[in-house]
Design a protein around this motif. Sequence first.
Motif, PDB file in Angstrom:
ATOM      1  N   LEU A 159       0.832  -1.199   0.000  1.00 16.53           N
ATOM      2  CA  LEU A 159       0.000   0.000   0.000  1.00 16.53           C
ATOM      3  C   LEU A 159       0.868   1.251   0.000  1.00 16.53           C
ATOM      4  O   LEU A 159       0.586   2.221  -0.720  1.00 16.53           O
ATOM      5  N   GLY A 160       1.945   1.237   0.803  1.00 16.35           N
ATOM      6  CA  GLY A 160       2.850   2.384   0.826  1.00 16.35           C
ATOM      7  C   GLY A 160       3.507   2.620  -0.518  1.00 16.35           C
ATOM      8  O   GLY A 160       3.677   3.769  -0.951  1.00 16.35           O
ATOM      9  N   LYS A 161       3.858   1.531  -1.196  1.00 19.97           N
ATOM     10  CA  LYS A 161       4.483   1.683  -2.511  1.00 19.97           C
ATOM     11  C   LYS A 161       3.493   2.212  -3.540  1.00 19.97           C
ATOM     12  O   LYS A 161       3.869   2.960  -4.454  1.00 19.97           O
ATOM     13  N   ALA A 162       2.219   1.841  -3.399  1.00 18.57           N
ATOM     14  CA  ALA A 162       1.205   2.375  -4.307  1.00 18.57           C
ATOM     15  C   ALA A 162       0.959   3.856  -4.050  1.00 18.57           C
ATOM     16  O   ALA A 162       0.698   4.623  -4.983  1.00 18.57           O
ATOM     17  N   LEU A 163       1.069   4.273  -2.792  1.00 16.90           N
ATOM     18  CA  LEU A 163       0.841   5.676  -2.452  1.00 16.90           C
ATOM     19  C   LEU A 163       2.062   6.551  -2.736  1.00 16.90           C
ATOM     20  O   LEU A 163       1.928   7.698  -3.163  1.00 16.90           O
ATOM     21  N   PHE A 164       3.263   6.003  -2.482  1.00 20.01           N
ATOM     22  CA  PHE A 164       4.509   6.766  -2.662  1.00 20.01           C
ATOM     23  C   PHE A 164       5.482   5.954  -3.527  1.00 20.01           C
ATOM     24  O   PHE A 164       6.499   5.462  -3.031  1.00 20.01           O
ATOM     25  N   PRO A 165       5.193   5.795  -4.807  1.00 17.14           N
ATOM     26  CA  PRO A 165       6.001   4.910  -5.648  1.00 17.14           C
ATOM     27  C   PRO A 165       7.450   5.352  -5.815  1.00 17.14           C
ATOM     28  O   PRO A 165       8.326   4.513  -6.026  1.00 17.14           O
ATOM     29  N   GLU A 166       7.734   6.640  -5.695  1.00 17.94           N
ATOM     30  CA  GLU A 166       9.084   7.139  -5.945  1.00 17.94           C
ATOM     31  C   GLU A 166       9.801   7.614  -4.680  1.00 17.94           C
ATOM     32  O   GLU A 166      10.895   8.138  -4.763  1.00 17.94           O
ATOM     33  N   ARG A 167       9.179   7.416  -3.513  1.00 16.65           N
ATOM     34  CA  ARG A 167       9.769   7.943  -2.279  1.00 16.65           C
ATOM     35  C   ARG A 167       9.918   6.818  -1.254  1.00 16.65           C
ATOM     36  O   ARG A 167       8.984   6.490  -0.542  1.00 16.65           O
ATOM     37  N   ARG A 168      11.110   6.249  -1.192  1.00 17.45           N
ATOM     38  CA  ARG A 168      11.353   5.169  -0.244  1.00 17.45           C
ATOM     39  C   ARG A 168      11.296   5.669   1.200  1.00 17.45           C
ATOM     40  O   ARG A 168      10.861   4.937   2.088  1.00 17.45           O
ATOM     41  N   ASP A 169      11.719   6.899   1.443  1.00 15.55           N
ATOM     42  CA  ASP A 169      11.671   7.438   2.797  1.00 15.55           C
ATOM     43  C   ASP A 169      10.234   7.557   3.295  1.00 15.55           C
ATOM     44  O   ASP A 169       9.939   7.250   4.456  1.00 15.55           O
ATOM     45  N   ARG A 170       9.334   7.972   2.413  1.00 11.65           N
ATOM     46  CA  ARG A 170       7.927   8.076   2.808  1.00 11.65           C
ATOM     47  C   ARG A 170       7.311   6.697   3.035  1.00 11.65           C
ATOM     48  O   ARG A 170       6.466   6.526   3.926  1.00 11.65           O
ATOM     49  N   ARG A 171       7.725   5.734   2.246  1.00 12.68           N
ATOM     50  CA  ARG A 171       7.210   4.375   2.450  1.00 12.68           C
ATOM     51  C   ARG A 171       7.652   3.827   3.798  1.00 12.68           C
ATOM     52  O   ARG A 171       6.868   3.191   4.508  1.00 12.68           O
ATOM     53  N   LEU A 172       8.906   4.044   4.157  1.00 11.81           N
ATOM     54  CA  LEU A 172       9.396   3.594   5.463  1.00 11.81           C
ATOM     55  C   LEU A 172       8.691   4.341   6.588  1.00 11.81           C
ATOM     56  O   LEU A 172       8.321   3.738   7.606  1.00 11.81           O
ATOM     57  N   GLY A 173       8.498   5.641   6.403  1.00 14.60           N
ATOM     58  CA  GLY A 173       7.762   6.408   7.408  1.00 14.60           C
ATOM     59  C   GLY A 173       6.336   5.906   7.556  1.00 14.60           C
ATOM     60  O   GLY A 173       5.801   5.840   8.676  1.00 14.60           O
ATOM     61  N   PHE A 174       5.720   5.542   6.442  1.00 12.74           N
ATOM     62  CA  PHE A 174       4.364   5.000   6.462  1.00 12.74           C
ATOM     63  C   PHE A 174       4.315   3.706   7.271  1.00 12.74           C
ATOM     64  O   PHE A 174       3.412   3.507   8.091  1.00 12.74           O
ATOM     65  N   LEU A 175       5.295   2.820   7.087  1.00  9.17           N
ATOM     66  CA  LEU A 175       5.333   1.558   7.831  1.00  9.17           C
ATOM     67  C   LEU A 175       5.578   1.789   9.317  1.00  9.17           C
ATOM     68  O   LEU A 175       5.017   1.078  10.162  1.00  9.17           O
ATOM     69  N   VAL A 176       6.399   2.758   9.641  1.00  6.15           N
ATOM     70  CA  VAL A 176       6.622   3.094  11.054  1.00  6.15           C
ATOM     71  C   VAL A 176       5.314   3.562  11.685  1.00  6.15           C
ATOM     72  O   VAL A 176       4.970   3.159  12.816  1.00  6.15           O
ATOM     73  N   ILE A 177       4.568   4.384  10.967  1.00  6.81           N
ATOM     74  CA  ILE A 177       3.272   4.856  11.473  1.00  6.81           C
ATOM     75  C   ILE A 177       2.314   3.685  11.659  1.00  6.81           C
ATOM     76  O   ILE A 177       1.577   3.615  12.655  1.00  6.81           O
ATOM     77  N   VAL A 178       2.302   2.740  10.714  1.00  6.86           N
ATOM     78  CA  VAL A 178       1.438   1.560  10.828  1.00  6.86           C
ATOM     79  C   VAL A 178       1.768   0.784  12.101  1.00  6.86           C
ATOM     80  O   VAL A 178       0.870   0.387  12.860  1.00  6.86           O
ATOM     81  N   LEU A 179       3.062   0.563  12.367  1.00  4.66           N
ATOM     82  CA  LEU A 179       3.458  -0.177  13.559  1.00  4.66           C
ATOM     83  C   LEU A 179       3.061   0.566  14.831  1.00  4.66           C
ATOM     84  O   LEU A 179       2.614  -0.057  15.813  1.00  4.66           O
ATOM     85  N   LEU A 180       3.225   1.884  14.838  1.00  4.25           N
ATOM     86  CA  LEU A 180       2.815   2.664  16.000  1.00  4.25           C
ATOM     87  C   LEU A 180       1.309   2.597  16.207  1.00  4.25           C
ATOM     88  O   LEU A 180       0.823   2.488  17.345  1.00  4.25           O
ATOM     89  N   LEU A 181       0.557   2.622  15.108  1.00  4.67           N
ATOM     90  CA  LEU A 181      -0.900   2.521  15.212  1.00  4.67           C
ATOM     91  C   LEU A 181      -1.331   1.143  15.708  1.00  4.67           C
ATOM     92  O   LEU A 181      -2.354   1.021  16.393  1.00  4.67           O
ATOM     93  N   LEU A 182      -0.566   0.107  15.383  1.00  2.00           N
ATOM     94  CA  LEU A 182      -0.870  -1.211  15.921  1.00  2.00           C
ATOM     95  C   LEU A 182      -0.722  -1.226  17.435  1.00  2.00           C
ATOM     96  O   LEU A 182      -1.543  -1.817  18.144  1.00  2.00           O
ATOM     97  N   TRP A 183       0.337  -0.580  17.936  1.00  3.00           N
ATOM     98  CA  TRP A 183       0.491  -0.471  19.389  1.00  3.00           C
ATOM     99  C   TRP A 183      -0.662   0.321  19.995  1.00  3.00           C
ATOM    100  O   TRP A 183      -1.268  -0.097  20.989  1.00  3.00           O
ATOM    101  N   VAL A 184      -0.967   1.471  19.391  1.00  4.24           N
ATOM    102  CA  VAL A 184      -2.037   2.323  19.920  1.00  4.24           C
ATOM    103  C   VAL A 184      -3.376   1.599  19.872  1.00  4.24           C
ATOM    104  O   VAL A 184      -4.183   1.694  20.808  1.00  4.24           O
ATOM    105  N   GLY A 185      -3.610   0.860  18.799  1.00  2.78           N
ATOM    106  CA  GLY A 185      -4.885   0.174  18.637  1.00  2.78           C
ATOM    107  C   GLY A 185      -5.005  -1.130  19.397  1.00  2.78           C
ATOM    108  O   GLY A 185      -6.006  -1.828  19.265  1.00  2.78           O
TER     109      GLY A 185
END
Length: 294
Positions: free
Chosen positions: A182-208
């Motif tokens: 999903l991150g690659k579909a949203l940010f196909p040319e930005r690896r930093d944004r994809r990694l940031g997106f995954l970090v946010i997902v993991l944090l949301l898993l903790w929060v949720g």
Amino acid sequence: MTENYSLSDSIATAVILLVGTAEAVHLYGSFLHRPLGECAVVFGILALLALGALTAVSILLEKKRCSREGNSWSRTEKILLVVFMLLVLTQLLYIAGGKIYRQGDMTVETVNSFLENNGSYQVNPLTGRPYAEGLPARVRILCLPSLYAFISSLFHISPRLLVWRVIPAVVLLCCLCAYSCLGKALFPERRDRRLGFLVIVLLLLWVGSYRYGMDGFGVLFAGWRGVTLRNAILIPYAFSLCLRKKYLHALLCAAAEACVVWTFYGLGAVLAVICGMALTRFACRKPAGEEAQS
């Protein structure tokens, strides 16, 4: 068609293939009354063939992708990668030794009854006796207990260890693969944004994880359930496929949901996502005249 197909796609697709294979073998054993030991061997052979073919295709596509993309990492990307790996490690450790949520769940007992009786849905795991009134056909075709029983039989793993510890860890990793797509579909040319997106997902898993019904709670406390597979893997992966206009592939996610979730005959959330994305794309498309002018 395959230019944006990644290793994460391969892993998410492997989950769908395993579910589909388990469903086919489960139906074979359940309705033809074949012993579970025989079904486990058939499942092992078919799964090995399917995953072998998928692996071969994935290796070829990964080589092509790596030849197109650079391997240099910026400082920001390295920091995000370290944070991501630390979060993954902490959640895996939590799953390995943390609490589980079992209220109303009979998965381990059902898998044990499959193994002890060498067949699926032979006896009621609560009473140890045959079902008095039989099982509804919709419940009987669900394949997750059989999938876990096949794996337990093939690898001689205790159902308790497999269902409560191994499967949730695998589901977490596959969840991250789905969100990576999903991150690659949203940010196909930005690896930093994809990694940031995954970090946010993991944090949301903790929060949720604080409340039953949240995705984080399902992944960290009940990763073996069908609804967790649907919410954590099938829905985000189907969403990423729709963003990339791979609707036929996305329909496999809907089929997988029907095999593991009984609510609304399984054709619920994933199919709704696919239809919603298709209708949105259709509504937002430009008229033929405007496309020619642009």
